[in-house]
Design an enzyme around this catalytic site. Structure first.
Site, mmCIF file in Angstrom:
data_model
loop_
_atom_site.group_PDB
_atom_site.id
_atom_site.type_symbol
_atom_site.label_atom_id
_atom_site.label_comp_id
_atom_site.label_asym_id
_atom_site.label_seq_id
_atom_site.Cartn_x
_atom_site.Cartn_y
_atom_site.Cartn_z
ATOM 1 N N CYS A 101 0.015 2.502 -4.410
ATOM 2 C CA CYS A 101 -0.726 3.786 -4.870
ATOM 3 C C CYS A 101 0.093 4.848 -4.528
ATOM 4 C CB CYS A 101 -2.158 3.791 -3.973
ATOM 5 S SG CYS A 101 -3.313 2.858 -4.322
ATOM 6 N N HIS A 135 0.863 -1.149 0.149
ATOM 7 C CA HIS A 135 -0.138 0.038 0.024
ATOM 8 C C HIS A 135 0.809 1.214 0.026
ATOM 9 C CE1 HIS A 135 -3.755 -2.174 0.538
ATOM 10 N NE2 HIS A 135 -3.305 -2.572 1.374
#
Length: 536
Positions: A264, A223
């Site tokens: 991301c 992430h």
């Protein structure tokens, strides 16, 4: 009769032969001794020539002439070699995977945990299989992975992990060096900078023991948010990664470094930060302000009920699987691979940062090349590419998985009730997180109203370029929120709300001194810290 000076020379010149180790060199006139030795040798040659027969003398002359000619030829060849610029020289290789004077090092990191992040560990296991198949030895591969997926109660095929629908097991044979709580940013930085002493009692203790001719490939799947890659319990900030790369450069720990980052906002780790002259190139799944995407989600995941891979990672690896043993694969450069992957990944912008010279190197320079001649038996089984791939934004993948399960009419009542309860609680915790972070922002802009136009709104932050100087401020604010409110690394939902705090520090590097005082007031009514975890 020899003078005392000549006597000392005799002792000095014979010392290596008689084993003397007690001669003080500063008492010897070195150049006088060498001249004396040279005169002695010439005198010996003259004596021998006087006693030679004519035939012996002729043979001596021929041998001397041949020796002189050979020496002259060798000198000419050596001189020519010296004049060839380094850029035109090619290192000698005995095969594709063993460059003379250098090694290949590979670091593979899945930075998350939990079943809903299945795709991250699946990507890393797949990468491991490719690297090993390309001939990189196990001792040169360092793997960080929590390892809570293969034998997770929710795994319909216990002990296996797949990276595509009906795919082969990519977990079998993977050597994991750092598991569980050992998967953190501190250990990662020590591994890549070669801090063997600090890691000797952790996991296998393996670190990169690089040298000036070594090539390093680092693959992180995780992430991420603005300037951050997320580990289960902490953050890896862009300035920390940059400092580690600078240390590696300063200590001549590599010749070239290639990073593939799946997360991301992955581009924010390097945009305007990574230098372009240190032989380091980073390829990212997304730009600085956009999400990356999971793939093989929803119906394509079958009984796994979670995304099986990430689009960027699956694309570059399936391309390699499909072209294994193809002669063109051996010649493919990093930029060739980048262009192909960028074309096929349409949901986000695959980006490249750093030293572009490294991009012109062959990809096999970093990850090896499978040159096995027995194609029929050695060709990887995972060669199919499934299109179109069902994708979901990485930030929404967890919620999407739960919603898709609820949409299944055949779902048992007990499981439906559990999921409904989970989603309801998740939404409640979202509100608490939003309220706390929004209150902090509101108090800052109330005290500093002029700053709002520069940083943007809480829900729509302005697009500001990060700099290395803003990270101490940024880190201080986020650490304070984690200490006083809730764990930011443990709550993926909060990640998308942190850009506004990065912006505050871009505008004012000292604003954390004020923000930290406001955090306590904003979070005073939040439930106990441990109750807000795993909010997605």
């Amino acid at each position: 009769m020899l003078s005392s000076k000549e006597n000392l020379c005799t002792i000095f010149l014979e010392a290596p032969l008689i084993g003397s180790t007690h001669i003080s060199l500063h008492n010897v006139d070195y150049w006088f001794c060498l001249e004396l030795r040279q005169q002695f040798v010439i005198w010996q040659i003259k004596i021998r020539l006087m006693w030679m027969t004519k035939l012996q003398y002729n043979i001596f002359c021929v041998i001397t002439g041949v020796f002189s000619f050979v020496s002259l030829v060798l000198f000419a060849i050596a001189s020519t070699a010296i004049l060839v610029p380094n850029s035109y020289r090619k290192p000698w290789t005995d095969n594709e995977n063993n460059f003379f004077g250098g090694k290949k090092w590979v670091v593979l990191v899945a930075g998350s945990d939990g079943w809903n992040n299945y795709r991250h560990q699946a990507d890393i296991c797949h990468a491991y299989q490719i690297i090993r198949g390309n001939g990189i030895p196990k001792e040169n591969i360092i793997t960080m992975m929590v390892d809570d997926i293969a034998y997770n109660p929710r795994n319909p095929t216990p002990g296996t992990i797949i990276n595509q629908p009906n795919g082969t097991d990519v977990y079998n044979g993977v050597v994991i060096d750092y598991k569980g709580t050992d998967v953190n940013s501190t250990n990662f930085l020590k591994i890549i900078t070669g801090d063997k002493k600090a890691m000797q009692s952790v996991g296998t203790g393996k670190v990169i023991e690089g040298g000036p001719n070594d090539k390093i490939f680092i693959n992180i799947v995780d992430h991420g948010t603005t300037g951050i890659l997320v580990f289960p319990e902490d953050f890896l900030y862009a300035d920390q990664l940059n400092d580690a790369l600078k240390t590696m450069y300063a200590t001549a720990s590599y010749k070239m470094v290639l990073l593939y980052i799946e997360a991301c906002k992955a581009g924010s780790m390097f945009d305007g930060i990574l230098r372009d002259n240190t032989e380091v190139l980073a390829v990212t799944a997304s730009g600085p302000r956009e999400n990356s995407y999971g793939c093989y989600c929803r119906s394509q995941s079958g009984p796994y009920r979670t995304c099986l891979g990430d689009l960027f990672s699956v694309t570059w690896m399936e391309n390699l699987d499909a072209t294994a043993f193809d002669s063109s694969a051996k010649k493919r450069t990093v930029f060739n691979d980048f262009r192909e992957v960028r074309t096929n990944v349409t949901e986000s912008n695959v980006m490249v940062y750093g030293d572009f010279k490294t991009g012109h190197e062959k990809l096999s320079t970093f990850i090896g090349y499978n040159n096995c001649k027995d194609h029929s038996s050695a060709k990887p089984k995972m060669t199919k590419t499934i299109d179109p791939k069902i994708t979901v934004s990485g930030i929404n993948a967890l919620e999407d998985a739960a919603q898709q399960q609820l949409a299944n009419h055949k779902l048992p009542v007990s499981e439906r009730h559990r999921l409904s309860t989970e989603l309801r609680r998740n939404n409640e915790m979202r509100l608490i997180i939003d309220r706390a972070l929004r209150n902090i922002y509101s108090m800052v802009t109330k005290a500093r109203p002029e700053i709002m136009s520069k940083v943007g709104n809480f829900d729509e932050p302005n697009h500001l370029d990060l700099s290395l100087g803003m990270f101490p401020c940024y880190r201080s604010i986020l650490n304070k929120i984690t200490e006083s409110c809730f764990s930011l690394p443990r709550n993926p939902y909060a990640l998308d709300r942190l850009t506004i705090f990065a912006n505050l520090c871009v505008v004012d590097k000292h604003i954390h001194l004020m923000v930290e005082k406001l955090v306590d007031a904003s979070c005073s009514n939040i439930p106990k810290l441990h109750s807000i975890r795993n909010v997605y």
